[in-house]
Design a protein around this motif. Sequence first.
Motif, PDB file in Angstrom:
ATOM      1  N   ILE A  69       0.862  -1.184   0.000  1.00 60.35           N
ATOM      2  CA  ILE A  69       0.000   0.000   0.000  1.00 60.35           C
ATOM      3  C   ILE A  69       0.892   1.225   0.000  1.00 60.35           C
ATOM      4  N   GLY A  70       0.776   2.015  -1.049  1.00 61.87           N
ATOM      5  CA  GLY A  70       1.513   3.262  -1.159  1.00 61.87           C
ATOM      6  C   GLY A  70       0.620   4.417  -0.737  1.00 61.87           C
ATOM      7  N   LEU A  71       1.084   5.168   0.256  1.00 62.01           N
ATOM      8  CA  LEU A  71       0.332   6.312   0.778  1.00 62.01           C
ATOM      9  C   LEU A  71       1.126   7.593   0.599  1.00 62.01           C
ATOM     10  N   LEU A  72       0.444   8.707   0.489  1.00 60.04           N
ATOM     11  CA  LEU A  72       1.141   9.984   0.521  1.00 60.04           C
ATOM     12  C   LEU A  72       1.853  10.106   1.863  1.00 60.04           C
ATOM     13  N   ALA A  73       3.001  10.722   1.873  1.00 59.33           N
ATOM     14  CA  ALA A  73       3.805  10.844   3.089  1.00 59.33           C
ATOM     15  C   ALA A  73       3.024  11.573   4.177  1.00 59.33           C
ATOM     16  N   GLY A  74       3.379  11.272   5.417  1.00 55.29           N
ATOM     17  CA  GLY A  74       2.772  11.980   6.533  1.00 55.29           C
ATOM     18  C   GLY A  74       2.197  11.078   7.610  1.00 55.29           C
ATOM     19  N   ARG A  75       2.026   9.789   7.301  1.00 52.92           N
ATOM     20  CA  ARG A  75       1.536   8.877   8.331  1.00 52.92           C
ATOM     21  C   ARG A  75       2.710   8.405   9.175  1.00 52.92           C
ATOM     22  N   GLY A  76       2.481   8.275  10.459  1.00 50.08           N
ATOM     23  CA  GLY A  76       3.528   7.825  11.367  1.00 50.08           C
ATOM     24  C   GLY A  76       3.761   6.326  11.267  1.00 50.08           C
ATOM     25  N   GLU A  77       4.853   5.886  11.842  1.00 51.27           N
ATOM     26  CA  GLU A  77       5.202   4.470  11.822  1.00 51.27           C
ATOM     27  C   GLU A  77       4.147   3.619  12.535  1.00 51.27           C
ATOM     28  N   GLU A  78       3.549   4.142  13.594  1.00 53.13           N
ATOM     29  CA  GLU A  78       2.517   3.392  14.312  1.00 53.13           C
ATOM     30  C   GLU A  78       1.301   3.152  13.415  1.00 53.13           C
ATOM     31  N   THR A  79       0.897   4.164  12.679  1.00 53.55           N
ATOM     32  CA  THR A  79      -0.234   4.016  11.754  1.00 53.55           C
ATOM     33  C   THR A  79       0.092   2.989  10.687  1.00 53.55           C
ATOM     34  N   LYS A  80       1.288   3.055  10.137  1.00 51.38           N
ATOM     35  CA  LYS A  80       1.692   2.099   9.099  1.00 51.38           C
ATOM     36  C   LYS A  80       1.722   0.681   9.659  1.00 51.38           C
ATOM     37  N   ALA A  81       2.226   0.516  10.866  1.00 47.68           N
ATOM     38  CA  ALA A  81       2.276  -0.819  11.483  1.00 47.68           C
ATOM     39  C   ALA A  81       0.873  -1.349  11.733  1.00 47.68           C
ATOM     40  N   ARG A  82      -0.028  -0.505  12.218  1.00 53.09           N
ATOM     41  CA  ARG A  82      -1.424  -0.923  12.441  1.00 53.09           C
ATOM     42  C   ARG A  82      -2.077  -1.351  11.132  1.00 53.09           C
ATOM     43  N   LEU A  83      -1.816  -0.595  10.071  1.00 51.31           N
ATOM     44  CA  LEU A  83      -2.403  -0.934   8.780  1.00 51.31           C
ATOM     45  C   LEU A  83      -1.810  -2.235   8.242  1.00 51.31           C
ATOM     46  N   THR A  84      -0.524  -2.440   8.405  1.00 48.52           N
ATOM     47  CA  THR A  84       0.098  -3.692   7.959  1.00 48.52           C
ATOM     48  C   THR A  84      -0.528  -4.889   8.671  1.00 48.52           C
ATOM     49  N   ALA A 104       2.048 -15.130   3.277  1.00 47.69           N
ATOM     50  CA  ALA A 104       1.443 -13.807   3.082  1.00 47.69           C
ATOM     51  C   ALA A 104       2.304 -12.738   3.740  1.00 47.69           C
ATOM     52  N   SER A 105       2.402 -11.604   3.075  1.00 49.31           N
ATOM     53  CA  SER A 105       3.155 -10.487   3.636  1.00 49.31           C
ATOM     54  C   SER A 105       2.528  -9.183   3.161  1.00 49.31           C
ATOM     55  N   ALA A 106       2.894  -8.111   3.848  1.00 51.51           N
ATOM     56  CA  ALA A 106       2.355  -6.793   3.507  1.00 51.51           C
ATOM     57  C   ALA A 106       3.351  -5.724   3.903  1.00 51.51           C
ATOM     58  N   GLU A 107       3.280  -4.611   3.206  1.00 47.73           N
ATOM     59  CA  GLU A 107       4.094  -3.456   3.570  1.00 47.73           C
ATOM     60  C   GLU A 107       3.352  -2.186   3.215  1.00 47.73           C
ATOM     61  N   ILE A 108       3.586  -1.174   4.019  1.00 44.55           N
ATOM     62  CA  ILE A 108       3.018   0.148   3.774  1.00 44.55           C
ATOM     63  C   ILE A 108       4.207   1.053   3.505  1.00 44.55           C
ATOM     64  N   ARG A 109       4.139   1.803   2.438  1.00 48.28           N
ATOM     65  CA  ARG A 109       5.258   2.687   2.110  1.00 48.28           C
ATOM     66  C   ARG A 109       4.744   4.061   1.706  1.00 48.28           C
ATOM     67  N   ASP A 110       5.620   5.035   1.837  1.00 50.52           N
ATOM     68  CA  ASP A 110       5.293   6.378   1.370  1.00 50.52           C
ATOM     69  C   ASP A 110       5.503   6.449  -0.135  1.00 50.52           C
ATOM     70  N   LEU A 111       4.558   7.064  -0.823  1.00 50.16           N
ATOM     71  CA  LEU A 111       4.747   7.323  -2.243  1.00 50.16           C
ATOM     72  C   LEU A 111       5.851   8.361  -2.412  1.00 50.16           C
ATOM     73  N   ASP A 112       6.586   8.249  -3.480  1.00 49.30           N
ATOM     74  CA  ASP A 112       7.651   9.196  -3.772  1.00 49.30           C
ATOM     75  C   ASP A 112       7.049  10.589  -3.974  1.00 49.30           C
ATOM     76  N   PRO A 113       7.777  11.638  -3.580  1.00 52.46           N
ATOM     77  CA  PRO A 113       7.256  13.000  -3.778  1.00 52.46           C
ATOM     78  C   PRO A 113       6.929  13.324  -5.241  1.00 52.46           C
ATOM     79  N   SER A 114       7.476  12.554  -6.178  1.00 54.44           N
ATOM     80  CA  SER A 114       7.182  12.800  -7.592  1.00 54.44           C
ATOM     81  C   SER A 114       5.826  12.232  -8.019  1.00 54.44           C
ATOM     82  N   TYR A 115       5.138  11.518  -7.138  1.00 53.34           N
ATOM     83  CA  TYR A 115       3.856  10.893  -7.466  1.00 53.34           C
ATOM     84  C   TYR A 115       2.862  11.930  -7.975  1.00 53.34           C
ATOM     85  N   ARG A 116       2.250  11.620  -9.086  1.00 50.69           N
ATOM     86  CA  ARG A 116       1.179  12.425  -9.680  1.00 50.69           C
ATOM     87  C   ARG A 116       0.143  11.479 -10.233  1.00 50.69           C
ATOM     88  N   LYS A 117      -1.068  11.965 -10.450  1.00 50.66           N
ATOM     89  CA  LYS A 117      -2.117  11.140 -11.038  1.00 50.66           C
ATOM     90  C   LYS A 117      -3.081  12.023 -11.825  1.00 50.66           C
TER      91      LYS A 117
END
Length: 120
Positions: A69-84, A104-117
Motif C-alpha cells: 500500500i503506497g500512501l502519501l507521506a505523513g503517516r507515522g510508523e505506528e499508523t503504518k504498522a497498524r495498517l500492515t 502472506a506479507s504486507a508493507e506500507i510505504r510512502d509514495l515518492d514525492p514525484s507521485y502524480r495522477k
Amino acid sequence: MPQITVDYSDTMENAFDRAGLARALHEATVEIAAAKPEACKTLFRPSTYTAFGYEDPGARGHAIVHVTIGLLAGRGEETKARLTEAVLEVLRAHVADAAFTLHASAEIRDLDPSYRKFDR
C-alpha cells in the motif's frame, strides 16, 4: 492515493474473492490511515511462476501473496504498522484454506514525492 497492489501466485486464483478482498483492504485503509474511500485503488497481479525455497516450482505446494500500500507521506510508523497488521488479518479472512501453504506479507510505504495522477 492510496495505491494498493496485490501480487499473488496464480495457484491461489480460486482461493480468494478479489472483490471482497479489495473492499476489505479499502475499508481498513480508510479507517486506519484516514484515506478517502473514492481514492482507494487496488490492482491484482497474478504470477504464473513463483518459487519457494528449494521446492520444485512445478509441485505448486506453496503460494505467495504480497500486498503493498503506497500512501502519501505523513503517516507515522505506528499508523503504518497498524495498517500492515490489519492487511494481514484481511488476508487471513479472505483467503480460503487450500491444498497449498500460503506465505502472506504486507508493507506500507510512502509514495515518492514525484507521485502524480489524473482521472479521466
